[in-house]
Design an enzyme around this catalytic site. Structure first.
Site, mmCIF file in Angstrom:
data_model
loop_
_atom_site.group_PDB
_atom_site.id
_atom_site.type_symbol
_atom_site.label_atom_id
_atom_site.label_comp_id
_atom_site.label_asym_id
_atom_site.label_seq_id
_atom_site.Cartn_x
_atom_site.Cartn_y
_atom_site.Cartn_z
ATOM 1 N N THR A 241 0.801 -1.216 0.000
ATOM 2 C CA THR A 241 0.000 0.000 0.000
ATOM 3 C C THR A 241 0.840 1.275 0.000
ATOM 4 O OG1 THR A 241 -1.915 1.040 1.053
ATOM 5 C CG2 THR A 241 -0.195 0.211 2.505
ATOM 6 N N GLN A 263 -1.433 3.570 7.223
ATOM 7 C CA GLN A 263 -1.069 2.761 6.053
ATOM 8 C C GLN A 263 0.248 2.034 6.257
ATOM 9 O OE1 GLN A 263 -3.444 2.361 3.486
ATOM 10 N NE2 GLN A 263 -4.483 3.357 5.205
ATOM 11 N N HIS A 266 0.274 -1.677 7.510
ATOM 12 C CA HIS A 266 -0.044 -2.808 6.637
ATOM 13 C C HIS A 266 1.135 -3.743 6.452
ATOM 14 C CE1 HIS A 266 -4.097 -2.348 4.925
ATOM 15 N NE2 HIS A 266 -3.926 -1.048 5.007
ATOM 16 N N GLU A 332 -1.417 5.446 -4.850
ATOM 17 C CA GLU A 332 -2.615 4.626 -4.658
ATOM 18 C C GLU A 332 -3.677 5.443 -3.923
ATOM 19 O OE1 GLU A 332 -3.845 0.433 -2.440
ATOM 20 O OE2 GLU A 332 -2.048 1.509 -1.817
ATOM 21 N N HIS A 333 -3.292 5.989 -2.775
ATOM 22 C CA HIS A 333 -4.175 6.851 -1.982
ATOM 23 C C HIS A 333 -3.567 8.245 -1.913
ATOM 24 C CE1 HIS A 333 -4.472 2.749 -0.033
ATOM 25 N NE2 HIS A 333 -5.748 2.964 -0.318
ATOM 26 N N ASP A 366 -10.894 2.700 3.230
ATOM 27 C CA ASP A 366 -10.594 1.282 3.414
ATOM 28 C C ASP A 366 -11.833 0.491 3.798
ATOM 29 O OD1 ASP A 366 -7.913 1.427 2.795
ATOM 30 O OD2 ASP A 366 -7.269 1.780 4.860
ATOM 31 N N GLU A 420 -6.422 -0.120 -49.730
ATOM 32 C CA GLU A 420 -5.652 -0.948 -48.803
ATOM 33 C C GLU A 420 -5.224 -2.271 -49.440
ATOM 34 O OE1 GLU A 420 -7.855 -1.389 -45.166
ATOM 35 O OE2 GLU A 420 -7.496 0.698 -44.565
ATOM 36 N N HIS A 425 -12.608 -7.388 -49.451
ATOM 37 C CA HIS A 425 -13.462 -6.660 -48.509
ATOM 38 C C HIS A 425 -14.599 -5.954 -49.268
ATOM 39 C CE1 HIS A 425 -10.258 -7.436 -45.697
ATOM 40 N NE2 HIS A 425 -10.820 -6.697 -44.736
#
Length: 435
Positions: A241, A263, A266, A332-333, A366, A420, A425
C-alpha cells in the site's frame, strides 16, 4: 525515522521528479522468476502443487482446498455482531457508489437503417483474491465481490490463503463476509499459486478457469497477475500500500501523522509520503510520527516502513509543485489536507483514490466511504484505475444495417478496400447487390 527530500529552491522537470520521488528498492519484476515457477507448477501439477505451496508458504496443508458450505454458513453465524453490522453497512455503501459506475446502453443512428449499439456486457466468471498474511481483510471481500455482482457476473470464486491458526481453513471472518454476500465457491489457496489456479483451473477440486482476476496481494501475487495477463484479464498489480498526503500550514500534524501510520501498519514495504510547502508542518509531523509510531500496536512494522526508501517527507516551495510531485508519483491513496482542497484537487491528474479535506482519511475509504479500496500501486494510477463494476464489463458494439443503408456506403467501402489492397473486402459488399 523518516527521510526528508528537500526540493525547495528547485523547479525540477517531470523527468527529474521521476528520479527524485521516493520508491522502494524492489519492484514487482524481482519476483517474476519465482512467481513464474509457482504458476507453472500449478498449471502442470494442479492440486499437488497447491498443497506443496501451502505447506511451504503458509505452514499448513488445508484438509479441504474448497471450503465446505457448512464452514461458510457457520462463519456467518459466528460473526461478531459489531463486525457483521459494519460489514452490512459497508456492503450497502459500496453497492450504492458502485451502481454509478455502470454505463447505460446507447444507440446511435447514423442514417435510416444504419444503427450502431453500444452495450456493456459482463464477463461470465471471475476469480477474486483476498490476501492473508499480516492482517485479516473481510473488507477486501466486500470490495471485490460487490462490483462483480453489480456488473452482472454470474460465477464468482474467492481465493484466500489457508491459515495455520484455523487448521488450514480460511480465516472465519473472511468466510463470514463471503457468506453475507452469497458467495459459495471459496478456496483455501494463496499467493502466486492461487493466481495460477484461478487462471488455469484445477480439475481435481472442480475449480474452473476464470476470465478476470482481481484483488490486492503481496509482490508475488502482483508478479503472478502480470504474468497471467493475456490468459485472463486483471484489475491492476495491487502491491504494498501507498499513501501520499499533500498538506500546507493549515493541516493538523496529528491528523497527517495518524494517516501515514495507518497505512504503514499494513506492511514493512508500505509507502508513507508527505509533500508540503510548510517546513513548520513537516517538523511537527515528524514529532507526531515519533509519538504515534512508538505507541501503535504494530510499532515495529510501522518503524520499518517509515524508515524505508519508499517513505519520505518532501519539502517544496508551493502546492502547485506538490501536485506535480504527486502526479509523477501516481499514488494509490492521495489525501489533500490544504486550506483550499478543492483548488488543490484541480491540479491532480493521477491517483487511485483521492481523499479531500481533513475529515476524509484513507482509512474511511478502506472500509465505509463507499469507494473501492482495491487500487493500483507502484505508480500505476498514472494509467490504471481502481476496481469497479467496469472492471468486469466489456463494451461491445452491435452493428445493424439494412440493405439500403449498406448500399448508401458501398462505393466508399470499395474505394477504401482497394486503397488498402484488400479487394475481397469490397467484394463482400458488392456481392449483396449483384443479384
Amino acid at each position: 525515522m523518516i527521510q526528508t527530500i528537500d526540493l525547495r529552491g528547485q523547479t525540477p522537470t517531470r523527468a527529474q521528479l521521476t528520479t527524485l520521488v521516493p520508491r522502494p528498492d524492489t519492484d514487482v519484476s524481482v519476483a517474476a522468476e519465482a512467481a513464474a515457477a509457482l504458476l507453472e507448477a500449478v498449471r502442470a501439477d494442479g492440486l499437488v502443487a497447491l498443497r506443496d505451496q501451502a505447506e511451504r508458504f503458509d505452514g499448513v496443508v488445508p484438509e479441504h482446498v474448497r471450503v465446505p458450505q457448512s464452514e461458510i454458513d457457520a462463519a456467518v453465524v459466528g460473526l461478531d455482531p459489531a463486525v457483521r453490522a459494519a460489514l452490512d453497512e459497508a456492503i450497502v455503501r459500496v453497492r450504492q457508489a458502485t451502481a454509478a459506475q455502470i454505463p447505460d446502453a446507447r444507440t446511435t443512428t447514423l442514417a435510416d437503417g444504419a444503427v450502431v449499439e453500444q452495450r456493456w456486457h459482463p464477463v461470465e466468471r471471475v476469480g477474486l483474491y483476498v490476501p492473508g498474511g499480516k492482517a485479516v481483510y473481510p473488507s477486501s471481500v466486500v470490495m471485490n465481490v460487490v462490483p462483480a455482482q453489480l456488473a452482472g457476473v454470474g460465477s464468482i470464486a474467492i481465493a484466500s490463503p489457508p491459515q495455520k491458526e484455523f487448521g488450514g481453513s480460511i480465516h472465519p471472518t473472511i468466510l463470514g463476509a463471503a457468506g453475507l454476500l452469497g458467495v459459495t465457491e471459496v478456496y483455501a489457496i494463496g499467493g502466486a499459486g492461487a493466481v495460477g489456479a484461478l487462471a488455469y483451473g484445477v480439475d481435481e477440486i472442480g475449480l474452473e478457469a476464470v476470465q478476470v482476476i482481481t484483488g490486492p496481494g503481496n509482490v508475488f501475487v502482483a508478479a503472478a497477475k502480470r504474468l497471467v495477463r493475456g490468459v485472463v484479464g486483471i484489475d491492476s498489480e495491487a502491491g504494498p500500500t501507498e499513501i501520499l498526503v499533500i498538506a500546507d500550514e493549515s493541516a493538523d500534524p496529528e491528523f497527517v501523522a495518524a494517516d501515514l501510520v495507518s497505512q504503514a501498519e499494513h506492511d514493512e514495504l508500505a509507502a508513507a509520503v508527505l509533500v508540503t510547502d510548510s517546513a513548520a508542518l513537516a517538523q511537527n509531523v515528524v514529532a507526531a510520527l515519533g509519538r504515534a509510531a512508538a505507541t501503535t500496536t504494530h510499532a515495529e512494522r510501522v518503524a520499518i516502513a517509515l524508515d524505508g526508501p519508499q517513505s519520505a517527507i518532501v519539502l517544496v516551495d508551493s502546492i502547485e509543485l506538490a501536485a506535480a510531485v504527486s502526479n509523477v508519483y501516481g499514488p494509490e491513496h492521495l489525501e489533500l489536507q490544504t486550506a483550499d482542497p478543492d483548488a488543490t484537487l484541480g491540479l491532480i491528474h493521477n491517483a487511485g483514490a483521492i481523499f479531500v479535506g481533513a475529515y476524509s482519511p484513507v482509512s474511511l475509504g478502506d472500509y465505509l466511504a463507499g469507494s473501492n479500496h482495491v487500487l493500483p500501486t507502484g505508480g500505476q494510477s498514472r494509467f490504471s484505475s481502481g476496481l469497479g463494476a467496469y472492471t468486469f464489463l466489456r463494451p461491445q458494439q452491435i452493428v445493424r444495417y439494412d440493405r439500403s443503408a449498406l448500399d448508401a456506403v458501398a462505393s466508399r467501402i470499395v474505394a477504401l478496400s482497394s486503397a488498402e489492397n484488400l479487394p475481397a473486402h469490397g467484394d463482400a459488399v458488392t456481392a449483396r447487390f449483384a443479384r
